[in-house]
Write an enzyme that holds these catalytic residues in place. Structure first.
Site, short mmCIF file in Angstrom:
data_model
loop_
_atom_site.label_atom_id
_atom_site.label_comp_id
_atom_site.label_asym_id
_atom_site.label_seq_id
_atom_site.Cartn_x
_atom_site.Cartn_y
_atom_site.Cartn_z
N ASN A 11 0.84 -1.20 0.00
CA ASN A 11 0.00 0.00 0.00
C ASN A 11 0.89 1.26 0.00
O ASN A 11 1.58 1.54 0.98
CB ASN A 11 -0.90 -0.05 1.26
CG ASN A 11 -1.86 1.11 1.34
OD1 ASN A 11 -1.52 2.23 0.99
ND2 ASN A 11 -3.06 0.84 1.82
N ASP A 71 -0.83 -4.57 9.96
CA ASP A 71 -2.17 -4.85 9.48
C ASP A 71 -3.08 -3.85 10.18
O ASP A 71 -2.96 -3.62 11.39
CB ASP A 71 -2.61 -6.27 9.80
CG ASP A 71 -3.77 -6.69 8.91
OD1 ASP A 71 -3.59 -6.75 7.68
OD2 ASP A 71 -4.88 -6.95 9.45
N PHE A 153 -5.98 8.58 2.82
CA PHE A 153 -6.37 7.49 1.91
C PHE A 153 -7.48 6.67 2.56
O PHE A 153 -7.90 6.94 3.69
CB PHE A 153 -5.16 6.62 1.57
CG PHE A 153 -4.67 5.75 2.71
CD1 PHE A 153 -3.86 6.28 3.71
CD2 PHE A 153 -5.01 4.40 2.79
CE1 PHE A 153 -3.41 5.49 4.77
CE2 PHE A 153 -4.56 3.60 3.84
CZ PHE A 153 -3.76 4.15 4.83
P1 ITT Z 1 -0.69 -4.48 2.82
O1 ITT Z 1 -1.46 -5.68 3.36
O2 ITT Z 1 0.18 -4.84 1.68
O3 ITT Z 1 0.03 -3.74 3.91
P2 ITT Z 1 -3.33 -3.31 2.56
O4 ITT Z 1 -3.80 -1.95 2.20
O5 ITT Z 1 -4.07 -4.48 1.95
O6 ITT Z 1 -1.76 -3.43 2.23
P3 ITT Z 1 -4.30 -4.14 5.14
O7 ITT Z 1 -4.63 -5.52 4.75
O8 ITT Z 1 -3.65 -3.90 6.48
O9 ITT Z 1 -3.31 -3.44 4.12
O10 ITT Z 1 -5.63 -3.27 5.05
C1 ITT Z 1 -5.63 -1.99 5.57
C2 ITT Z 1 -6.85 -1.25 5.07
O11 ITT Z 1 -7.49 -0.58 6.18
C3 ITT Z 1 -6.46 -0.15 4.10
O12 ITT Z 1 -6.35 -0.65 2.77
C4 ITT Z 1 -7.61 0.84 4.31
O13 ITT Z 1 -8.76 0.38 3.65
C5 ITT Z 1 -7.85 0.73 5.82
N1 ITT Z 1 -6.97 1.67 6.56
C6 ITT Z 1 -5.93 1.34 7.35
N2 ITT Z 1 -5.32 2.45 7.82
C7 ITT Z 1 -6.00 3.48 7.32
C8 ITT Z 1 -5.85 4.88 7.43
O14 ITT Z 1 -4.83 5.42 8.12
N3 ITT Z 1 -6.71 5.65 6.79
C9 ITT Z 1 -7.71 5.13 6.07
N4 ITT Z 1 -7.92 3.82 5.88
C10 ITT Z 1 -7.07 2.99 6.51
#
Ligand code: ITT
Length: 200
Positions: A11, A71, A153
């Protein structure tokens, strides 16, 4: 031990937020862009921390580097803490405006006045199968009446933070980092590294 730290996330928004709080002056930082051949693992854990470990172990084994992985996700109390660990995959990984539409629809059906929600971030640093550090942090807030703001985001536009009277998407990056789940987790990691004199 290697002297680089690999940020194990696909991400790009997370990469920016993590890099901002872990400057190169501590140690050289690599990202998965340096390893385009590595496909992400399946996130089969039942909790944020299980998935953070799973990602840190996986990328560390694949690269031989020390890895920081996290995560994270949004828990909405009125929806029994959904989307939670499925935040990124929620609503068949549709666009965020579409995810928001479904969330507001589900909230309407529940006909509840509970607005509370939180972002959670479980963070693990691993070297091979060994955990060097782990931590979990949250930021408490509410689901906004409607999406607002264009910074940040993911779910930031629908996450209202009462102390600032703004959604996270209305905050400059520094203000979000100050109060966010990820900002808190990374400051805990920095403290650990400085207190233990850990040089990755
Ligand atoms: P990686 O697993 O490769 O790290 P990912 O985006 O799939 O990438 P996650 O499985 O941890 O990561 O999912 C996290 C999701 O939670 C992210 O894609 C957003 O939809 C949400 N999220 C997490 N932190 C956030 C933030 O600071 N602001 C807004 N949404 C967030």
């Amino acid at each position: 031990m290697t002297n680089t730290l690999l940020i194990g996330t696909t991400n790009s928004h997370k990469i920016i937020e993590i890099k901002d709080l872990l400057p190169d002056s501590l140690f050289p930082i690599k990202t998965l862009k340096d390893y385009p051949e590595i496909a992400p693992p399946e996130e089969t854990g039942a909790t944020f921390s299980e998935n953070a470990r799973l990602k840190a172990f996986y990328y560390s084994r694949m690269t031989g580097s020390v890895v920081v992985a996290e995560d994270s996700g949004l828990e909405i109390d009125a929806l029994d803490r959904a989307p939670g660990i499925f935040s990124s995959r929620f609503n068949n990984s549709s666009s965020y405006p579409e995810k928001f539409r479904v969330i507001y629809e589900q909230l309407k059906q529940r006909d509840t006045r509970i607005k509370t929600a939180r972002f959670v971030c479980a963070l693990t640093v691993a070297d091979g199968n060994r955990i060097i550090f782990e931590t979990q942090h949250t930021v408490e807030g509410e689901i906004a009446q409607k999406p607002k703001g264009s910074n940040g985001f993911g779910y930031d536009p629908i996450f209202f933070y009462p102390p600032f009277n703004r959604t996270l998407a209305e905050l400059p990056a520094e203000d979000k980092a100050e109060i966010s789940h990820r900002g808190k987790a990374l400051r805990a990691l920095r403290l650990f590294l400085s207190e233990t004199q850990q040089h990755i």
